[in-house]
Scaffold this active site. Sequence first.
Site, short mmCIF file in Angstrom:
data_model
loop_
_atom_site.label_atom_id
_atom_site.label_comp_id
_atom_site.label_asym_id
_atom_site.label_seq_id
_atom_site.Cartn_x
_atom_site.Cartn_y
_atom_site.Cartn_z
CG ASP A 154 -2.18 -0.86 0.89
OD1 ASP A 154 -2.60 -0.89 -0.29
OD2 ASP A 154 -2.71 -1.51 1.81
CG ASP A 198 -7.61 -3.98 -1.32
OD1 ASP A 198 -8.07 -4.98 -1.88
OD2 ASP A 198 -7.82 -3.72 -0.14
N1 GLY Z 1 -7.02 -1.62 1.36
C1 GLY Z 1 -7.61 -2.08 2.54
C2 GLY Z 1 -9.04 -1.80 2.64
O1 GLY Z 1 -9.66 -1.35 1.69
O2 GLY Z 1 -9.60 -2.03 3.70
#
Ligand code: GLY
Length: 377
Positions: free
Chosen positions: A89, A150
């Site tokens: 992320d 994600d």
């Molecule tokens: N990327 C983690 C979430 O959307 O919770």
Amino acid sequence: MNWTDVIEHTLTTTRLNIKRFGEAFPIVSMGGGKYHLTDHTNWTEGFWSGILWLSYEYSQDPEIHAAAIQATESFHQRMIDGQALDHHDIGFLYSLSAKARWITEQDEASRLLAVEAADMLMKRWRSGPQLFQAWGPEGDEENGGRIIIDCLMNLPLLCWASEQTGDPVYARAARTQAEKSRRFLVRGDDSSYHTFYFDPQTGNALRGGTAQGYQDGSTWTRGQAWGVYGFALAYRSFQEPPYLETSKRMARYFLEHLPADHVAYWDFDAPQEEGTPRDSSASAIVVCGLLELLEHLPENDPDREYFREAVTRSMDSLMNYYFTAGNPSEEGFLRHGSYSVRGNSSPDDFMIWGDYFFLEALLRLERGVPGYWYERG
Ligand code: GLY
């Protein structure tokens, strides 16, 4: 309320939050209208700096500018310390902090930091299975060959780094990841898996699964939202029609499975009964995804009107039934987000990313300011 009124209310909340949060970063609330604060230990800190940059771009308020710079500066130290960066992320973190500052005011040190962040993200690339490992250390038994939907939102940092450096290695890996996500995370009926497992050595496809959804084969609403927006951005980067088509199909699925008030429940396959949690953040993400999609659809595309109306309906509902409207006792913009209903973690609360995407949607609509995923033309 029109867009301008709503933005002004968010500014009221943000000005109060600058004082309330100090140097800390909000992540989610846990009941009671107050954000839980973190200190560069999560995947979410960029959303607060992103809110500050968007708010500054809109208001030109020096107090907000100072807060945006202070928040962004702290991402330098995080990089030096390598603190909580061993995950995929990094795109969320650094697109909405260092890259945001570069885009907003061409600060060279921020540009270099964002390129460094792309290098850090490349450390998650696994050349055997040809994928970005989302979570866990290399060789991790559970997560070694696992991708998650994600991650599509982390890829724009890599495409941008290729533009900035002239080195195609980042964009090449991003394209391979986008293609794998398109082929394996999106199912034939346009719904999606949250995650997919590959053999970490050979890259053979094993099975779909979930982490935050209702079941392995269900469609976690926010995952579908990341897909809508992420594939629209992949189309912007790679100009390959299947990405546009996939974003459209996933958007249709999302919109066709909404309840009457047009804001999503947390998982499309979870039983819908009295008290089933919503995820307002998923709907805010989808609005941004639809606005990005609309930028790429030709004028005569038969879906344009449908998507435009969906933007209006979703924003009307978020503004009228979910928005805190500057109420000083509430620190978030959007009520009724859910982090992990399955894990009983903030199932009905403020989510800082929900607030970020709500504001991004408002600025796209009001000012044509598209956030910080790509360099502006
Ligand atoms: N990327 C983690 C979430 O959307 O919770």
